[in-house]
Design an enzyme around this catalytic site. Sequence first.
Site, mmCIF file in Angstrom:
data_model
loop_
_atom_site.group_PDB
_atom_site.id
_atom_site.type_symbol
_atom_site.label_atom_id
_atom_site.label_comp_id
_atom_site.label_asym_id
_atom_site.label_seq_id
_atom_site.Cartn_x
_atom_site.Cartn_y
_atom_site.Cartn_z
ATOM 1 N N SER A 7 49.681 27.925 43.099
ATOM 2 C CA SER A 7 50.289 28.603 44.561
ATOM 3 C C SER A 7 49.091 28.893 45.494
ATOM 4 O O SER A 7 48.189 28.526 45.049
ATOM 5 C CB SER A 7 50.826 30.026 43.986
ATOM 6 O OG SER A 7 49.946 30.629 43.103
ATOM 7 N N GLU A 9 47.782 31.143 49.025
ATOM 8 C CA GLU A 9 48.108 32.656 49.663
ATOM 9 C C GLU A 9 47.649 32.290 51.129
ATOM 10 O O GLU A 9 46.815 31.742 51.497
ATOM 11 C CB GLU A 9 47.200 33.479 48.959
ATOM 12 C CG GLU A 9 47.250 34.974 49.520
ATOM 13 C CD GLU A 9 46.265 36.034 48.705
ATOM 14 O OE1 GLU A 9 46.732 35.879 47.436
ATOM 15 O OE2 GLU A 9 45.539 36.658 49.337
ATOM 16 N N ASP A 100 43.429 48.417 48.982
ATOM 17 C CA ASP A 100 42.178 49.292 49.269
ATOM 18 C C ASP A 100 42.461 49.963 50.846
ATOM 19 O O ASP A 100 42.794 49.173 51.614
ATOM 20 C CB ASP A 100 41.233 48.584 49.273
ATOM 21 C CG ASP A 100 40.699 47.781 48.008
ATOM 22 O OD1 ASP A 100 40.609 48.558 46.935
ATOM 23 O OD2 ASP A 100 40.509 46.597 48.017
ATOM 24 N N PHE A 207 32.775 38.502 51.889
ATOM 25 C CA PHE A 207 33.821 39.000 50.889
ATOM 26 C C PHE A 207 33.309 39.273 49.614
ATOM 27 O O PHE A 207 33.799 40.297 48.858
ATOM 28 C CB PHE A 207 34.919 37.482 50.777
ATOM 29 C CG PHE A 207 35.642 37.704 52.101
ATOM 30 C CD1 PHE A 207 35.701 38.384 53.081
ATOM 31 C CD2 PHE A 207 36.578 36.199 52.130
ATOM 32 C CE1 PHE A 207 36.523 38.313 54.183
ATOM 33 C CE2 PHE A 207 37.225 36.284 53.421
ATOM 34 C CZ PHE A 207 37.352 37.170 54.254
ATOM 35 N N HIS A 257 45.569 29.630 41.994
ATOM 36 C CA HIS A 257 46.282 30.306 43.056
ATOM 37 C C HIS A 257 45.115 30.097 44.221
ATOM 38 O O HIS A 257 43.934 30.564 44.040
ATOM 39 C CB HIS A 257 46.593 31.756 42.771
ATOM 40 C CG HIS A 257 47.006 32.712 43.945
ATOM 41 N ND1 HIS A 257 48.300 32.596 44.353
ATOM 42 C CD2 HIS A 257 46.236 33.304 44.822
ATOM 43 C CE1 HIS A 257 48.474 33.356 45.258
ATOM 44 N NE2 HIS A 257 47.337 33.950 45.534
HETATM 45 P P1 FAD Z 1 44.640 48.524 39.940
HETATM 46 O O1 FAD Z 1 45.091 47.661 38.846
HETATM 47 O O2 FAD Z 1 45.215 49.795 40.156
HETATM 48 O O3 FAD Z 1 43.052 48.910 40.000
HETATM 49 C C1 FAD Z 1 42.212 49.519 40.615
HETATM 50 C C2 FAD Z 1 41.048 50.219 39.871
HETATM 51 O O4 FAD Z 1 41.467 51.261 39.191
HETATM 52 C C3 FAD Z 1 40.305 49.350 38.824
HETATM 53 O O5 FAD Z 1 39.110 49.435 38.837
HETATM 54 C C4 FAD Z 1 41.175 49.766 37.417
HETATM 55 O O6 FAD Z 1 40.273 49.425 36.385
HETATM 56 C C5 FAD Z 1 41.185 51.190 37.846
HETATM 57 N N1 FAD Z 1 42.361 51.776 37.160
HETATM 58 C C6 FAD Z 1 43.625 50.933 36.996
HETATM 59 N N2 FAD Z 1 44.658 51.700 36.527
HETATM 60 C C7 FAD Z 1 44.067 52.879 36.209
HETATM 61 C C8 FAD Z 1 44.589 54.113 35.467
HETATM 62 N N3 FAD Z 1 45.650 54.208 35.257
HETATM 63 N N4 FAD Z 1 43.677 54.943 35.484
HETATM 64 C C9 FAD Z 1 42.251 54.972 35.563
HETATM 65 N N5 FAD Z 1 42.012 54.119 36.358
HETATM 66 C C10 FAD Z 1 42.563 52.682 36.576
HETATM 67 N N6 FAD Z 1 44.949 43.963 48.661
HETATM 68 C C11 FAD Z 1 45.529 44.342 49.692
HETATM 69 O O7 FAD Z 1 45.531 45.237 50.305
HETATM 70 N N7 FAD Z 1 46.712 43.513 50.020
HETATM 71 C C12 FAD Z 1 46.960 42.381 49.305
HETATM 72 O O8 FAD Z 1 47.869 41.811 49.608
HETATM 73 C C13 FAD Z 1 46.237 42.055 48.281
HETATM 74 N N8 FAD Z 1 46.255 40.950 47.486
HETATM 75 C C14 FAD Z 1 45.514 40.690 46.313
HETATM 76 C C15 FAD Z 1 45.922 39.488 45.583
HETATM 77 C C16 FAD Z 1 45.247 39.315 44.562
HETATM 78 C C17 FAD Z 1 45.501 38.268 43.838
HETATM 79 C C18 FAD Z 1 43.953 39.994 43.995
HETATM 80 C C19 FAD Z 1 43.169 39.775 42.896
HETATM 81 C C20 FAD Z 1 43.654 41.318 44.876
HETATM 82 C C21 FAD Z 1 44.363 41.475 46.163
HETATM 83 N N9 FAD Z 1 44.179 42.583 46.797
HETATM 84 C C22 FAD Z 1 45.020 42.813 47.989
HETATM 85 C C23 FAD Z 1 42.954 43.535 46.557
HETATM 86 C C24 FAD Z 1 43.326 44.546 45.812
HETATM 87 O O9 FAD Z 1 44.413 45.454 46.339
HETATM 88 C C25 FAD Z 1 41.927 45.527 45.276
HETATM 89 O O10 FAD Z 1 41.130 44.530 44.427
HETATM 90 C C26 FAD Z 1 42.192 46.641 44.982
HETATM 91 O O11 FAD Z 1 41.079 47.548 44.987
HETATM 92 C C27 FAD Z 1 42.827 46.891 43.567
HETATM 93 O O12 FAD Z 1 44.014 46.568 43.505
HETATM 94 P P2 FAD Z 1 44.611 46.307 41.875
HETATM 95 O O13 FAD Z 1 46.169 46.123 42.231
HETATM 96 O O14 FAD Z 1 43.950 45.499 41.092
HETATM 97 O O15 FAD Z 1 44.445 47.881 41.392
#
Ligand code: FAD
Length: 275
Positions: A7, A9, A100, A207, A257
């Site tokens: 895929s 992005e 973020d 980055f 990806h």
């Molecule tokens: P989470 O899975 O919620 O994790 C965030 C942090 O909190 C981690 O340190 C985790 O260990 C901790 N955590 C998770 N769940 C809990 C819990 N229940 N209790 C306590 N701690 C917890 N960002 C954007 O804004 N837009 C995008 O389109 C985008 N696309 C992305 C695509 C990919 C493939 C990747 C890898 C990243 C992308 N990001 C994007 C960046 C991403 O939003 C950031 O890395 C963000 O800081 C974490 O997102 P996450 O979904 O992994 O968060």
Amino acid sequence: MTDHNFSIEFFPPKTPEGAEKLRTARARLSELNPKYFSVTYGAGGSTQQGTLSTVLEIMEAGQQAAPHLSCVGGSRESLRAVLAEYKSHGIRRIVALRGDLPSGYGGAGELRYANELVEFIRAETGDWFHIEVAAYPEMHPQARSPQDDLKNFERKVKAGADAAITQYFYNADAYFAFLDNARKLGIDVPIVAGIMPITNYTQLMRFSEMCGAEIPRWVRLKLASFGDDSASIKAFGLDVVSALCERLLKGGAPGLHFYSMNQAAATTAIWQRLV
Ligand code: FAD
């Protein structure tokens, strides 16, 4: 490669020129026949319309597309509306993230972590969407420990994610160790490796600093030694990233990806070395 989950992005372009450039890049990348294109979503909904219109344009061209959706800064109500809109357009695949917030932005929103977003999507829309979540072989920068981060990844899968895409990395061993540890916890969804082509040293360093990806010392020093010689940076980057992809696929990665940065050349060049 064609039997793998491959895929690409994009991010939503901000200007008409950017949109035109993306159209050209997409036309070239479509020739590689990826399974789908995904389109990022600015935290707090800042690119909501741009993400949707980019996804719809891809679908109108006959390709599969997946919008990203991030929950940070949003309310349940606003997320519900976005999901309903995606559904009304026949979108079946989504990449679910926390996101973020830029500094200075207001509250974190009603859903704090991506596992809560996955749970919300399943509660609102059942099995309509194929859900991808993020995974971090070198640990998310805010996690307390790799074990904690893995547990949090497990939460997202248990909440209903179908697959994962990793943050980019240049250390294949970190990915393989992450796969092993995930399997030991009984996580059996595909964990597709995120690949960042190397085309620009300064941008890569910036980055990687933000997202916690390690650039191996020998790669960093070699890139730095090229100075402004962009052709040498690209040629060396192509060697490094193609070798990484080859190793990942041979070692059992279910797919790749590509973070294309809306550019076709680097992803295409890597692809051509793999087929
Ligand atoms: P989470 O899975 O919620 O994790 C965030 C942090 O909190 C981690 O340190 C985790 O260990 C901790 N955590 C998770 N769940 C809990 C819990 N229940 N209790 C306590 N701690 C917890 N960002 C954007 O804004 N837009 C995008 O389109 C985008 N696309 C992305 C695509 C990919 C493939 C990747 C890898 C990243 C992308 N990001 C994007 C960046 C991403 O939003 C950031 O890395 C963000 O800081 C974490 O997102 P996450 O979904 O992994 O968060």
